[in-house]
Design an enzyme around this catalytic site. Structure first.
Site, PDB file in Angstrom:
ATOM      1  N   LYS A 204      -0.003   6.282   7.864  1.00  0.00           N
ATOM      2  CA  LYS A 204      -0.778   6.308   6.618  1.00  0.00           C
ATOM      3  C   LYS A 204      -2.269   6.520   6.882  1.00  0.00           C
ATOM      4  O   LYS A 204      -2.738   6.417   8.009  1.00  0.00           O
ATOM      5  CB  LYS A 204      -0.542   5.012   5.832  1.00  0.00           C
ATOM      6  N   ARG A 238       8.894  -0.202   7.845  1.00  0.00           N
ATOM      7  CA  ARG A 238       9.350   1.130   7.401  1.00  0.00           C
ATOM      8  C   ARG A 238       8.561   2.159   8.193  1.00  0.00           C
ATOM      9  O   ARG A 238       7.339   2.253   8.059  1.00  0.00           O
ATOM     10  CB  ARG A 238       9.086   1.263   5.895  1.00  0.00           C
TER      11      ARG A 238
HETATM   12  C1  9MG Z   1       8.279   5.050  -0.340  1.00  0.00           C
HETATM   13  N1  9MG Z   1       7.230   4.345   0.379  1.00  0.00           N
HETATM   14  C2  9MG Z   1       6.105   4.880   0.915  1.00  0.00           C
HETATM   15  N2  9MG Z   1       5.370   3.918   1.488  1.00  0.00           N
HETATM   16  C3  9MG Z   1       6.042   2.760   1.313  1.00  0.00           C
HETATM   17  C4  9MG Z   1       5.804   1.422   1.658  1.00  0.00           C
HETATM   18  O1  9MG Z   1       4.689   1.055   2.271  1.00  0.00           O
HETATM   19  N3  9MG Z   1       6.712   0.500   1.330  1.00  0.00           N
HETATM   20  C5  9MG Z   1       7.844   0.842   0.663  1.00  0.00           C
HETATM   21  N4  9MG Z   1       8.717  -0.138   0.352  1.00  0.00           N
HETATM   22  N5  9MG Z   1       8.127   2.102   0.288  1.00  0.00           N
HETATM   23  C6  9MG Z   1       7.239   3.033   0.616  1.00  0.00           C
END
Ligand code: 9MG
Length: 257
Positions: A204, A238
């Site tokens: 990110k 994630r």
């Molecule tokens: C779909 N998506 C993109 N970034 C995310 C994040 O930080 N958490 C979750 N749960 N979904 C995300």
């Protein structure tokens, strides 16, 4: 949780896994590399992203879920906010819902209750198109925690089982770099709420801001952040780079005091 975007415009791997057979291969590779969940999304949530129609989203994700589920031994999570997509995805074999709108769209809570699968409720200030336009908080950690706990309570009152709820502070979703850092430092308080916590920081902007790296060069920064999130108590991270993150987590597990 390994990320499988079936979108042409996701911020970090847009288009890379768009075809069905490539998506399937990548999901299997992430499972082999150690992913415990594969998160499939058909609508980009990157800052500035435009919404996609229900039919477009269904057309993107459902064939991939149907194709992938029989060959995977780990569950598939559907990254969506639309109740119709939640229902179709679970009918196609998905076993979890990941909702960046925390089930706030009409019909989403009822869909999740009916489907009876685990749900990740994520915090977002605003909506993807405008969320990075000057987000403001007095106490980002406290406000995000309060929002998530209120959402969890409302969902439980509507029939969602507490054991099926995962909370996510939503790094990068309506937060400046400083707000993301403050939020990260407040993770232990969210973990103390007793709900499992999911953290998504992989590739990110905050990793780019901290390292000066372009998206595809953010892997070491992302892995470090994932390992620190787990040390702060996160239950699920994630990530795009499953093998590298798995290595880091194995080392953390073995070497931490
Ligand atoms: C779909 N998506 C993109 N970034 C995310 C994040 O930080 N958490 C979750 N749960 N979904 C995300």
């Amino acid at each position: 949780m390994g990320i499988l975007n079936v979108t042409p415009d996701s911020f970090s791997d847009g288009g890379q896994w768009f075809g069905k057979s490539e998506a399937i291969q990548h999901a299997l590779a992430m499972q082999d590399a150690g992913a415990d969940i594969i998160d499939i999304g058909g609508e980009s949530t990157r800052p500035g992203a435009e919404a996609v129609s229900l039919q477009q989203e269904l057309d993107r994700v459902i064939p991939v879920i149907e194709a992938i589920v029989p060959s995977l031994s780990v569950p598939v999570s559907i990254d969506t906010s639309k109740p119709e997509v939640m229902r179709a995805a679970v009918a196609a074999g998905a076993g979890m819902i990941n909702d960046v709108y925390a089930l706030r769209l009409d019909g989403a809570v009822q869909a999740a209750v009916d489907l009876g699968v685990p749900v990740c409720l994520m915090h977002m200030q605003g909506e993807p198109r405008v969320m990075q336009d000057n987000p403001v908080y007095q106490d980002v950690g406290g406000e995000v925690r309060q929002f998530l706990l209120e959402r969890a309570k409302q969902c439980e009152e509507s029939g969602l089982l507490k054991k099926n709820i995962v909370l996510d502070p939503g790094f990068g979703f309506g937060k400046t770099l400083q707000q993301n850092l403050d939020l990260f430092h407040s993770l232990p308080e969210l973990v103390a709420s007793g709900y499992p916590v999911l953290v998504g920081i992989s590739r990110k902007a905050m990793i780019g801001q901290l390292t000066g790296r372009e998206i595809l060069d953010r892997v070491p920064g992302s892995i470090t952040a994932a390992a620190l999130a787990v040390l702060q108590g996160a239950s699920i991270v994630r990530v795009h780079d499953v093998a590298e993150t798995q290595d880091a987590l194995n080392i953390v597990k073995s070497l931490r005091l």
